[in-house]
Design an enzyme around this catalytic site. Structure first.
Site, short mmCIF file in Angstrom:
data_model
loop_
_atom_site.label_atom_id
_atom_site.label_comp_id
_atom_site.label_asym_id
_atom_site.label_seq_id
_atom_site.Cartn_x
_atom_site.Cartn_y
_atom_site.Cartn_z
N HIS A 82 2.90 6.47 -13.57
CA HIS A 82 3.98 7.25 -14.15
C HIS A 82 5.24 6.92 -13.35
CE1 HIS A 82 0.79 9.51 -16.00
NE2 HIS A 82 1.59 10.45 -16.48
N GLU A 100 9.94 9.09 -15.64
CA GLU A 100 9.82 10.25 -16.54
C GLU A 100 10.95 11.20 -16.14
OE1 GLU A 100 6.27 12.59 -15.87
OE2 GLU A 100 6.50 13.74 -17.73
N1 ADE Z 1 -0.04 15.14 -15.07
C1 ADE Z 1 -0.32 15.60 -16.28
N2 ADE Z 1 0.72 15.39 -17.10
C2 ADE Z 1 1.67 14.75 -16.40
C3 ADE Z 1 2.96 14.26 -16.68
N3 ADE Z 1 3.51 14.36 -17.89
N4 ADE Z 1 3.65 13.67 -15.69
C4 ADE Z 1 3.13 13.57 -14.47
N5 ADE Z 1 1.92 14.01 -14.16
C5 ADE Z 1 1.18 14.61 -15.11
ZN ZN Z 2 1.32 11.68 -18.18
#
Ligand code: ADE
Ligand code: ZN
Length: 425
Positions: A282, A285
């Protein structure tokens, strides 16, 4: 080769009759004399599309040169889709065979199952009803969501709980014509509460096997490290995972992003790659473009989860496009967690227009108001996507999946068959 969806993609050699007139003598010769030449064939097919011929008729006309090739069939289908200005019915999106690459299995815990598991395990929830739980699902940001998410997972105690959770998601996924899913799981969210790693992964794995056999849905597992914990804790988790190596295709990085840059996990990702795991993370975001750079250059990831903030850095956007690094974008999640004010404000189209390999995913569907189909329906409506856009987004997911070339081809053929059989709907 990776597929990249662009909302205004131009296919080589697909400009129709005009093109035929401008042919060089060599091209003209190829046009007139079979055997098969893809360039000429595309022009011929485009002429027929321009004349209003249907995909099914076009596909059978491929027989003219007695050489049918899947890439050519696909080119023709794409050309046809580009020429369709028809609205996209919901049934088209519901029925299209899909892949999902960004779903946290713990984030598929519906309030009904949460209550059932709490009862089964003799645990008290801080809610009196399912409705009360759903009403609590208003989030200011990622952190405020994660508090509820980690509270929810406490009802998962025994192997059977993980099995039931995974069965419920895969059943729902199959009902939405998801043919293949790559699911994240967060072992540290459980081992930190005294649940054995073996309990977690065995429950999930056996549900995956049963879903494959009973429902025909294929799936793989991606193990995430919680980035708000230490790298030592991630290394210990990797160690626990080694006896189950064959059950896990990749490692990832999730949880609270800002203040926890990917470079903090360079060593554990190096070890994971040495052990043969693929890597994802990730990034971008809530975190800055710099985190996406680090995920690429330090963690050497094959895909970026979310990544929507890459657009703030033109060099990064160009790098992602040039290297064909897929983004697993989660539109409803981004709105629920206030990355974008509304789906209309989402930058999905900009990402596509920059030539990025974008895929659509649900993230934590039980918390964000929709599974994969709802995510597709929301973006189609809000951003007025056409059939061609939907087709490319779905195709990108199969292309970006951790599958063999043969497996991908089987799913892509299924996708193309769906398209050609549903042109009139
Ligand atoms: N864990 C579960 N959903 C998540 C997200 N959208 N971003 C980061 N960690 C997560
Ligand atoms: Zn995620």
């Amino acid at each position: 080769m990776r597929a990249v969806a662009r909302s205004s993609q131009t296919l080589p050699g697909s400009r129709g009759a005009r093109h035929t007139q401008n042919q060089t003598p060599t091209q003209k010769k190829m046009h007139d004399t079979c055997p098969f030449n893809p360039f000429v064939e595309r022009i011929r097919i485009q002429e027929k599309i321009d004349a209003g011929e249907k995909t099914s008729a076009l596909l059978s006309s491929l027989g003219d040169c007695k050489r049918k090739t899947p890439p050519l069939a696909r080119t023709i289908i794409i050309s046809t889709l580009k020429n369709q200005k028809k609205p996209v019915p919901e049934a088209f999106i519901e029925g299209i065979p899909k892949a999902e690459l960004h779903i946290h299995i713990e984030g598929s815990l519906e309030p009904e199952l949460m209550f059932e598991l709490a009862r089964r395990n003799g645990l008290r929830l801080p809610f009196t009803s399912v409705d009360e739980v759903r009403e609590a699902y208003e989030f200011a940001d990622l952190q405020s969501f994660l508090q509820l998410y980690y509270q929810g997972v406490r009802v998962l105690v025994n192997e059977r709980d993980f099995y039931d959770l995974t069965c419920a998601y895969l059943k729902k996924a199959r009902s939405q014509n998801i043919r293949y899913s790559e699911m994240f799981f967060d072992p540290q969210a459980h081992t930190g509460r005294g649940i054995a790693f073996d309990t977690v992964i065995s429950g999930i794995h056996h549900a995956m096997l049963d879903a494959k056999q009973r429902l025909g849905i294929s799936s793989k597992l991606v193990m995430c490290f919680l980035r708000d914990l230490s790298e030592e804790s991630a290394i210990a988790t990797l160690q626990q995972a080694l006896p189950f190596k064959d059950w896990i295709v990749a490692v990832g990085l999730d949880s609270s992003e800002v203040g926890h840059p990917p470079e903090k996990f360079t060593k554990v990702f190096d070890k994971a790659r040495e052990e043969g795991f693929l890597t994802v993370a990730h990034a971008g975001e809530e975190g800055p473009p710099e985190y996406v750079w680090q995920a690429l250059d330090r963690l050497k990831v094959s895909r970026i989860d979310h990544g929507v903030r890459c657009i703030e850095d033109p060099d990064l956007t160009a790098r992602l496009a040039a290297d064909g690094i897929p983004l697993t974008v989660c539109p409803l999640s981004n709105v629920k967690l206030r990355v974008f004010e509304s789906v209309e404000q989402h930058n999905l189209k900009q990402l596509l227009d920059h030539g990025l390999c974008v895929t659509i995913n649900s993230d934590d569907p039980a918390y964000f108001g929709g599974y994969l189909t709802e995510n597709f329906l929301a973006v189609q409506k809000a951003l007025r996507l056409g059939r061609h856009d939907i087709y490319c987004l779905v195709r990108n997911s199969f292309q970006a999946a951790f599958l063999s070339l043969d497996e991908k081809q089987t799913f892509l053929d299924e996708l193309d068959n769906y398209i050609s059989q549903n042109e009139d709907k």
